[in-house]
Design a protein around this motif. Structure first.
Motif, PDB file in Angstrom:
ATOM      1  N   LEU A 151       0.826  -1.208   0.000  1.00 27.78           N
ATOM      2  CA  LEU A 151       0.000   0.000   0.000  1.00 27.78           C
ATOM      3  C   LEU A 151       0.858   1.256   0.000  1.00 27.78           C
ATOM      4  CD1 LEU A 151      -2.760  -1.064   2.578  1.00 27.78           C
ATOM      5  CD2 LEU A 151      -2.899  -1.127   0.078  1.00 27.78           C
ATOM      6  N   LYS A 157      -4.952   2.617  -1.854  1.00 25.95           N
ATOM      7  CA  LYS A 157      -5.919   2.643  -0.766  1.00 25.95           C
ATOM      8  C   LYS A 157      -6.452   1.229  -0.565  1.00 25.95           C
ATOM      9  CE  LYS A 157      -7.419   7.392  -1.679  1.00 25.95           C
ATOM     10  NZ  LYS A 157      -8.571   8.266  -2.046  1.00 25.95           N
ATOM     11  N   ALA A 158      -6.455   0.774   0.677  1.00 23.66           N
ATOM     12  CA  ALA A 158      -6.874  -0.596   0.972  1.00 23.66           C
ATOM     13  C   ALA A 158      -8.267  -0.892   0.434  1.00 23.66           C
ATOM     14  CB  ALA A 158      -6.830  -0.845   2.476  1.00 23.66           C
ATOM     15  N   CYS A 161      -8.648  -2.160  -3.149  1.00 26.53           N
ATOM     16  CA  CYS A 161      -7.895  -3.361  -3.530  1.00 26.53           C
ATOM     17  C   CYS A 161      -8.662  -4.644  -3.243  1.00 26.53           C
ATOM     18  CB  CYS A 161      -6.576  -3.418  -2.765  1.00 26.53           C
ATOM     19  SG  CYS A 161      -5.446  -2.037  -3.076  1.00 26.53           S
TER      20      CYS A 161
END
Length: 199
Positions: A151, A157-158, A161
């Motif tokens: 990241l 951005k988590a 994903c």
């Protein structure tokens, strides 16, 4: 909105043919189990995947676990070409995802020798936007830090994903950081699950 697809490599995009590879070197079932127990089932394997041990140090460590099979261990690992294989769906899947506009990444536990000697089986990573290999970072899945490295390194951005891995523990670790996870059990199911997530 999902923008990034993050893959594990082994047994997702390329088969890890460990037992078949050892059988092709002439070992019977009992010896294969013994070799695996002295190497891949020890903490030394993890340290090797972290890049903390050289090949020579890893071999010495494996032999210390079962010195009676020193010759067999050397034969098993002197060359690991063939330990990885190819899936017929991988390149097409990558192409379809890229054409659809997704950025592609990988996080994978890999030994330095595996990377160097089996690169032809994972050369599809040249199509990726970034990769995190355990042996380069000194850390392995499912440690949360390896996902954080991805990241940070690629400014992702988590929540944008999806992470696809065949080991549930690795997926759960990613999910705790806000990454959507898919436990890989097969290509068709993964494609279907991904389609549900991104629609």
């Amino acid at each position: 909105m999902i923008k990034n697809i993050v893959f594990d490599i082994s047994n997702v995009l390329a088969p890890f043919r460990f037992e078949e590879y050892l059988a092709e070197k002439g070992f019977d079932g009992a010896m294969i189990k013994r070799i695996i127990k002295a190497s891949a089932m020890t903490p030394y394997w993890t340290e090797y995947e972290k890049g903390k041990l050289t090949y020579e140090e890893a071999m010495d460590a494996f032999i210390s676990m079962d010195s009676a099979i020193a010759d067999e261990l050397h034969k098993a690992y002197d060359s690991c070409s063939g330990i990885m294989g190819k899936y017929d769906y991988t390149e097409g899947w990558i192409g379809e995802l890229k054409e659809a506009g997704y950025k592609l990444y990988c996080i994978t536990n890999f030994t330095p020798a595996g990377y160097e000697q089996c690169y032809d089986c994972i050369s599809f990573i040249e199509e990726f936007d970034g990769c995190v290999f355990s042996f380069r970072e000194g850390i392995v899945k499912p440690d949360p830090e390896i996902y954080k490295i991805l990241l940070r390194k690629y400014k992702l951005k988590a929540e944008e994903c999806v992470f696809i891995d065949d080991t549930e523990e690795n997926v759960l670790s990613a999910e705790k950081l806000g990454i959507t996870g898919i436990v890989f059990t097969g290509y068709e199911e993964a494609v279907s699950r991904l389609a549900e997530i991104v629609k």
